[in-house]
Write a protein that holds these residues in place. Sequence first.
Motif, short mmCIF file in Angstrom:
data_model
loop_
_atom_site.label_atom_id
_atom_site.label_comp_id
_atom_site.label_asym_id
_atom_site.label_seq_id
_atom_site.Cartn_x
_atom_site.Cartn_y
_atom_site.Cartn_z
N TYR A 75 -44.13 -54.73 -29.54
CA TYR A 75 -43.48 -55.39 -28.79
C TYR A 75 -43.99 -56.78 -28.11
N LEU A 81 -38.11 -54.51 -28.73
CA LEU A 81 -38.31 -53.00 -28.94
C LEU A 81 -37.49 -52.69 -30.33
N LEU A 105 -40.78 -54.41 -21.19
CA LEU A 105 -40.76 -53.46 -22.05
C LEU A 105 -40.00 -51.98 -21.36
#
Length: 291
Positions: A75, A81, A105
């Motif tokens: 990431y 993602l 994230l």
Amino acid sequence: MLNLNSPDSNSNSLQDPISLNVGGEIYTTTLDTLTRCRDSMLGAMFTGQIPALRDKQGNIFIDRDGKVFRHILNYLRSSSLDIPVEYSELTLLRREADFFQIRPLLEDIRRCEALVPLSHKGGPLGAMLMVDVDCKVQVLHFNLRRGPQNYELRTCSVRFFTVDLFCTWKAFVALLCERFSYRTPQGLAHPRPCNSRQNRLKLEWVPRPDELPLHQYDKQRYQGLTISDPEVSQAHSDENSTHRSPYDITDGQSFMEELLTVSLAEGFKVDSVTPDPTDILNCASLRLVKC
């Protein structure tokens, strides 16, 4: 313990590539990747704000889940993602992202969790869903204004639908509460479970007949039932709208179609249909079991 910002360690520790030992898994990356999110724990660690440990081979050691860390690192590399559709460790990944305080994230993980079917989140096999559907018809008389002192008496039939639903898997009841919305003059409102255990749901709605004006429908305090959709919720909540939305539940059949779509997607299978097993969309009672 090594401070990466100390003069003694600068020439050695801040040069690419950087090797990490995360829970026994060895990763090699760059300082730019590790500090991509400056306000994260990794950002603080590799800008010298927090001290770090080394293992016997000289790798920076982090005592976290080594296998999951590959998604953290990927990431940071791509700002995306990228995980399999049926990835089963989202909860663990969220915990690690929270530990490292990588906020973008975390937001992506939460969005991903919202899209994962409940059946992929470990729903209980053998969970039972029981549904009773009832419809009553009432004749409504109302005055239709034709002029200042001119009123015309009108009559129409109004159908009252009631659904009593019980499920041993309360997370599925919560899903249905999000899936459906009541349509009222004040806008859309989600239904709520009707007991403290949150495994029982009662839905009551009245589709508006074409011959019943909207202001008369609202005057009777009727409410419709619609399928929730964030992209069209604003259009649905317009109290002055006189158009029926394609998302509105207009009868028992359309409700049963939507219920079956959701329940079958979550792993339920039809167990019994009453009174006619061959006419499931017009049934009075339905039982499903999660396989």
